[in-house]
Design an enzyme around this catalytic site. Structure first.
Site, mmCIF file in Angstrom:
data_model
loop_
_atom_site.group_PDB
_atom_site.id
_atom_site.type_symbol
_atom_site.label_atom_id
_atom_site.label_comp_id
_atom_site.label_asym_id
_atom_site.label_seq_id
_atom_site.Cartn_x
_atom_site.Cartn_y
_atom_site.Cartn_z
ATOM 1 N N GLU A 127 0.847 -1.190 0.000
ATOM 2 C CA GLU A 127 0.000 0.000 0.000
ATOM 3 C C GLU A 127 0.886 1.244 0.000
ATOM 4 O O GLU A 127 1.859 1.289 0.767
ATOM 5 C CB GLU A 127 -0.902 0.052 1.235
ATOM 6 C CG GLU A 127 -1.918 1.187 1.128
ATOM 7 C CD GLU A 127 -2.885 1.271 2.311
ATOM 8 O OE1 GLU A 127 -2.798 0.461 3.247
ATOM 9 O OE2 GLU A 127 -3.705 2.194 2.282
ATOM 10 N N GLY A 267 3.293 2.240 10.503
ATOM 11 C CA GLY A 267 3.045 1.481 11.727
ATOM 12 C C GLY A 267 2.786 0.011 11.466
ATOM 13 O O GLY A 267 3.381 -0.862 12.095
ATOM 14 N N ALA A 268 1.894 -0.262 10.530
ATOM 15 C CA ALA A 268 1.519 -1.642 10.260
ATOM 16 C C ALA A 268 0.688 -1.690 8.987
ATOM 17 O O ALA A 268 0.306 -0.653 8.448
ATOM 18 C CB ALA A 268 0.715 -2.211 11.419
ATOM 19 N N GLU A 270 -2.471 -4.048 6.841
ATOM 20 C CA GLU A 270 -3.565 -5.007 6.989
ATOM 21 C C GLU A 270 -3.649 -6.070 5.909
ATOM 22 O O GLU A 270 -4.730 -6.630 5.692
ATOM 23 C CB GLU A 270 -4.888 -4.228 7.016
ATOM 24 C CG GLU A 270 -5.304 -3.576 5.671
ATOM 25 C CD GLU A 270 -4.905 -2.118 5.502
ATOM 26 O OE1 GLU A 270 -3.934 -1.705 6.180
ATOM 27 O OE2 GLU A 270 -5.530 -1.403 4.716
ATOM 28 N N ASN A 271 -2.553 -6.409 5.213
ATOM 29 C CA ASN A 271 -2.590 -7.429 4.158
ATOM 30 C C ASN A 271 -3.482 -8.608 4.545
ATOM 31 O O ASN A 271 -3.408 -9.110 5.648
ATOM 32 C CB ASN A 271 -1.177 -7.960 3.907
ATOM 33 C CG ASN A 271 -0.145 -6.870 3.897
ATOM 34 O OD1 ASN A 271 -0.250 -5.944 3.117
ATOM 35 N ND2 ASN A 271 0.826 -6.937 4.796
ATOM 36 N N GLU A 304 -5.595 -2.863 12.410
ATOM 37 C CA GLU A 304 -5.323 -3.722 11.249
ATOM 38 C C GLU A 304 -6.339 -4.845 11.170
ATOM 39 O O GLU A 304 -6.783 -5.217 10.090
ATOM 40 C CB GLU A 304 -3.894 -4.280 11.293
ATOM 41 C CG GLU A 304 -2.779 -3.233 11.422
ATOM 42 C CD GLU A 304 -2.898 -2.065 10.460
ATOM 43 O OE1 GLU A 304 -3.451 -2.239 9.360
ATOM 44 O OE2 GLU A 304 -2.445 -0.950 10.810
ATOM 45 N N GLU A 326 -9.709 4.321 6.007
ATOM 46 C CA GLU A 326 -8.885 4.748 7.134
ATOM 47 C C GLU A 326 -9.677 5.531 8.180
ATOM 48 O O GLU A 326 -9.530 5.303 9.382
ATOM 49 C CB GLU A 326 -7.661 5.538 6.656
ATOM 50 C CG GLU A 326 -6.686 4.716 5.800
ATOM 51 C CD GLU A 326 -6.187 3.437 6.469
ATOM 52 O OE1 GLU A 326 -6.352 3.286 7.697
ATOM 53 O OE2 GLU A 326 -5.631 2.578 5.753
HETATM 54 C C1 7MK Z 1 -1.350 4.149 9.762
HETATM 55 C C2 7MK Z 1 -1.398 2.127 5.879
HETATM 56 C C3 7MK Z 1 -2.167 1.040 6.596
HETATM 57 C C4 7MK Z 1 -0.184 5.801 8.447
HETATM 58 C C5 7MK Z 1 -0.903 5.452 9.580
HETATM 59 C C6 7MK Z 1 -1.105 3.183 8.812
HETATM 60 C C7 7MK Z 1 -0.375 3.545 7.646
HETATM 61 C C8 7MK Z 1 0.078 4.846 7.495
HETATM 62 C C9 7MK Z 1 -1.645 1.777 8.982
HETATM 63 C C10 7MK Z 1 -0.147 2.546 6.568
HETATM 64 C C11 7MK Z 1 -2.733 1.410 7.973
HETATM 65 N N1 7MK Z 1 -3.294 0.688 5.741
HETATM 66 O O1 7MK Z 1 -3.467 0.330 8.428
HETATM 67 O O2 7MK Z 1 -3.639 2.442 7.842
HETATM 68 ZN ZN ZN Z 2 -5.372 1.756 8.405
#
Ligand code: 7MK
Ligand code: ZN
Length: 876
Positions: A127, A267-268, A270-271, A304, A326
């Site tokens: 992503e 941070g992480a 969610e694959n 996630e 998000e």
């Molecule tokens: C959180 C995207 C991922 C910024 C804040 C996250 C990211 C960037 C975690 C990477 C997420 N999809 O779960 O939103």
């Molecule tokens: Zn997210």
């Protein structure tokens, strides 16, 4: 960039001309290269009406194309068009199988997008647009495909080979190699693809879903971190249960895996079935992990997990819709954390982030609506606006509809759009359809940027007993949006009579939600005998700035009597802000200051009160941060803010010394560490008291901090004590403690990050030299984003007096770092630029130096799209 990067517009969206129903990938991982073979089963998209449809495959310039076949026939170079980042095919049959062979170099991928190596293991981050760094593919979220993935690698170095879904086959290969095949039955966009190969250990547990299916839960990490995985596992199970109870959502595969990696831009991720986490968001153990990090682990694991429905089962049509997944998922994880811990504390913390950092973003050159209408580089839009303001917008829908109708709306949304790639409009439409409410005006929140301002005034007529609240709304211009239309704003309020009792409002409730829909509205309340004090924006019911001419006495009254916990805290903040702003405006170096006694009185009352929630006591007694005071200021005077805040803290400490010490001793109890809310609250109050006491610069409190450090059995108390001493005047003790700490923890990378951050945020003079020295220390690694953040970002964001040094040295330092990082890791480079983009807030001389720093980056040669976009918008 050889040319100016292209701007992508939402208005140009077109449905894909071809769909990819199935994707079969084969990875051969080697130390010097990786071979990828991709078989895409495609067909014409019936929804695409184009007469001459083209299949556009995205592929980063580093993906080397070795061969390309359609239905088994190798294509000559004349049969496709290869441009810098795309490969275009025309005249394709209705259905086809496209086969490509490519070569990539994860071993030298420092951008940490696509397939790369973290500490010897292979992992991915796709992503938003990382998949195109792995192979040629229609890498856009509205192309959803099932995946079958085979990974082959050396067995000794990479015993664990993971991808999305279920393991379906495995075997031995020649030369000590082995292979596995994974199959993910759920169609997904390419950004949810994941692969991991490494020497990993795991812990395992299981969860039985509401409908009785058993799910294997596995968390993988390097062997040395196996003792730090239990908390994430517990958090995962809690999240799974919460989503069943609150949203009626179950997990859908037989296996859920999380992998911890050290090198990660965010941070992480969610694959599907295979989350990849920054170690900082998954590892937790009392000895090495602070309370704040425990809470982060719980929240991010849940975030996630929640994406499995809000993001994966129902995904985004295009990246302009990022907040669809998000904003909603942040709202979900915030509610989860509120349910697991203290609701008011969670709210206070999130509002702090909104007011300090998101409002600043909304007022800066990168301001954008939660559904942007253009971007150059989508990575630049993983912002507080998309995430936190996006969550606030979903929260407002929840407030307007109420919990039952909101749940009806989310059920409809998930049911109607399961398996689809949709838009924020589809979300709002589902909420409208399920509730029968009209959200037409509410939609402005999605396309208008900026923080709305509410100006509230009131009038009481003792004769008629009528109380009138007048509310005016406005929204400042943002780039590309001069004028805004009125927002639909839910304003939650209460009225408190002079005895401190709450007046019954609509339907006898203490809290009423006013629907603001016009630029000016008057609300009448009748039958009052005396003028009430209004309690406004209860629970922070909308992401707005609200002003009402409270007197300091009224704020003290609200601190004592408001039934809304958030508003009690907010009244304390407003009182402190008001008093500090007055001191800041009058500040002159070496001139004595005088603290309004009322702040002391108010704080004393809170410290003396029995039976208050300790978590709230510590929040109420925390002075507004320098960052928040800066956000509120028209023109930021960093030194005045810093000096005034220190003066206020010291003066409060001197006046309340006995009480602070008493509270410290009461909360300093020997107990086994627990990451539960009440224990966290106790430590937070204890360490807050210690911070006040240390500011008095007395030996005895230095000794208290040293004793706490020496006896601490958990990282929260240890790091608090260390940080307070390091930031204090006791330099020799600070040196000794820092040396001791490093010696003890040099083997724990995340603990070393705390050690780096404490030093980078030390406000004493000379911080830049210390930061430069830290970057030469063996513990520093310029390729690891966590190290960069711990040193450079902390220095620039949490050490304002040094970063904003009048000679511009802080700015020049940051510019140099960005120039370095621009090539190496564009995402991190671009994120780290943020402090310089806020130049308009500073006095002229500083502005000039900040602009010079930005210009030096602009002129340094080839800029990544990421850095180009931020620089050009900042200098526009
Ligand atoms: C959180 C995207 C991922 C910024 C804040 C996250 C990211 C960037 C975690 C990477 C997420 N999809 O779960 O939103
Ligand atoms: Zn997210």
């Amino acid at each position: 960039m050889s040319q100016e990067p292209k701007v992508i517009y939402l208005k140009d969206y077109q449905v894909p001309s071809y769909l990819i129903e199935a994707t079969e990938l084969r990875f051969e991982l080697f130390e010097q290269e990786t071979r990828v073979s991709a078989e895409l089963r495609g067909r014409r998209n019936p929804e695409c009406k184009s007469q001459a449809p083209e299949l556009v495959l995205f592929g980063h310039e580093e993906v080397e194309l070795l061969s390309l076949k359609i239905d088994g026939r190798t294509l000559a170079e004349s049969e496709y068009q290869q441009q810098a980042e795309t490969l275009t095919l025309s005249s394709l049959p209705e259905q086809f199988v496209l086969h490509s062979e490519t070569r990539i170099h994860p071993e030298s991928n420092t951008a940490l997008e696509g397939l790369y190596k973290s500490d010897g293991m292979f992992c991915t981050q796709c992503e938003a647009e990382g998949f195109r760094r792995i192979t040629f593919f229609p890498d856009r979220p509205d192309v959803m495909s099932v995946y079958r993935t085979t990974i082959e690698a050396d067995r000794d170095n990479y015993p664990v080979l993971l991808s999305n879904g279920n393991l379906v086959a495995s075997g031995e290969a020649e030369n000590g190699r082995h292979w596995v095949t994974w199959e993910d039955p759920f169609p997904k966009p390419s950004y949810l693809f994941a692969l991991v190969a490494g020497d990993l250990q795991y812990i395992e547990d299981s969860y039985t879903t509401l409908s009785g299916r058993d799910v294997r839960l596995l968390i993988y990490a390097e062997e040395k971190d196996l003792d730090k995985l239990d908390y994430a596992m517990q958090s995962l199970k809690k999240a799974m249960q919460w989503d069943e109870e609150v949203y009626g959502r179950e997990y859908d595969l037989d296996i859920y895996m999380i992998v911890a990696v050290d090198f990660f831009n965010m941070g992480a991720m969610e694959n599907k079935g295979l989350n990849i986490f920054n170690t900082s968001c998954v590892l937790a153990n009392p000895k090495t992990t602070t309370d704040a990090a425990f809470q982060r682990v719980e929240g991010v694991v849940a975030h996630e997990y929640f994406h499995n429905w809000s993001g994966n089962r129902v995904t985004c049509r295009d990246w302009f819709q990022l907040s669809l997944k998000e904003g909603f998922t942040v709202f979900r994880d915030a509610e989860f954390s509120a349910d697991m811990n203290s609701r008011t504390v969670k709210r206070v913390e999130d509002v702090g982030v909104m007011r300090t950092a998101q409002f600043a973003e909304d007022a800066g050159p990168m301001a954008h609506p939660i559904r942007p209408d253009s971007f150059i580089e989508i990575s630049n839009f993983y912002t507080l606006t998309i995430y936190e303001k996006g969550a606030e917008v979903v929260r407002m829908v929840h407030t307007l509809l109420g919990p039952e109708l909101f749940r009806k709306g989310s059920d409809l949304y998930f049911e109607r759009h399961d398996g689809q790639a949709v838009t924020t409009e589809d979300f709002i439409q589902a909420m409208e359809d399920a509730s029968g409410r009209d959200l037409s005006q509410f939609r402005a929140w999605y396309h208008q940027a900026g923080t709305p301002q509410l100006e509230v005034s009131d009038q009481f007529d003792p004769e008629s007993g009528e109380y009138q609240l007048t509310v005016r709304q406005s929204c400042p211009p943002t780039p590309g949006q001069e004028k805004k239309t009125a927002f639909h704003i839910p304003l939650a309020i209460g009225l408190i009579d002079p005895s401190g009792a709450e007046l019954p409002l609509a339907e006898g409730q203490g809290t009423q939600v006013l629907n603001l829909t016009e630029t000016e509205q008057v609300f009448c309340f009748t039958g009052l005998s005396q003028k009430p004090v209004p309690s406004l924006l209860r629970g922070f019911s909308a992401p707005v700035k609200l002003s009402y001419p409270y007197t300091r006495d009224e704020l003290m009254f609200l601190m004592a009597h408001d039934s809304d916990g958030f508003c009690r805290w907010d009244a304390a903040q407003k009182l402190a802000v008001d008093i500090m702003q007055e001191l800041i405006a009058a500040y002159k170096p070496d001139q004595t200051m005088q603290l309004d006694e009322r702040l002391i009185t108010a704080y004393r009352a809170v410290l003396e009160a029995e039976g208050l929630d300790q978590a709230m006591v510590s929040k109420v007694l925390s002075l507004p941060s320098e960052a928040y005071l800066s956000e509120l200021a028209e023109v930021v005077d960093v030194d005045a803010i810093h000096q005034v805040r220190n003066f206020v803290r010291r003066t409060l400490a001197a006046a309340l010394e006995t009480l602070l010490l008493q509270r410290y001793q009461e909360t300093d109890i020997a107990e086994e560490y627990s990451p539960e809310a009440d224990a966290i609250a106790r430590r937070s109050l204890k360490n807050l008291c210690l911070s006040y006491l240390i500011s008095l610069e007395k030996e005895e409190y230095l000794e208290l901090a040293k004793a706490q450090y020496a006896k601490a059995d958990n990282m929260t108390d240890m790091q608090a004590a260390l940080s307070l001493v390091v930031h204090s005047v006791f330099a020799a003790d600070a040196e000794a403690m820092l040396a001791d700490f490093y010696e003890r923890w040099s083997g724990e990378s995340l603990v070393v990050n705390l050690w780096l951050s404490i030093q980078a945020s030390d406000p004493k003079p000379g911080a830049l030299q210390r930061v430069e020295a830290l970057m030469q220390h063996p513990a520093f690694d310029a390729k690891n984003p966590n190290k960069l953040r711990s040193v450079i970002s902390v220095f620039c964001a949490q050490n304002p007096v040094n970063f904003h040094a009048a000679d511009g040295s802080g700015y020049r330092f940051l510019a140099q770092q960005i120039i370095q990082l621009n090539k190496q890791n564009p995402q991190i480079a671009s994120r780290m630029l943020t402090p310089l983009t806020r130049w308009k807030k500073f006095p002229q001389q500083r502005q000039k130096l900040m602009i010079e720093a930005l210009e030096s980056v602009r002129d340094c040669g080839e800029l990544s799209k990421d850095v180009f976009e931020v620089i050009s918008k900042s200098l526009a």
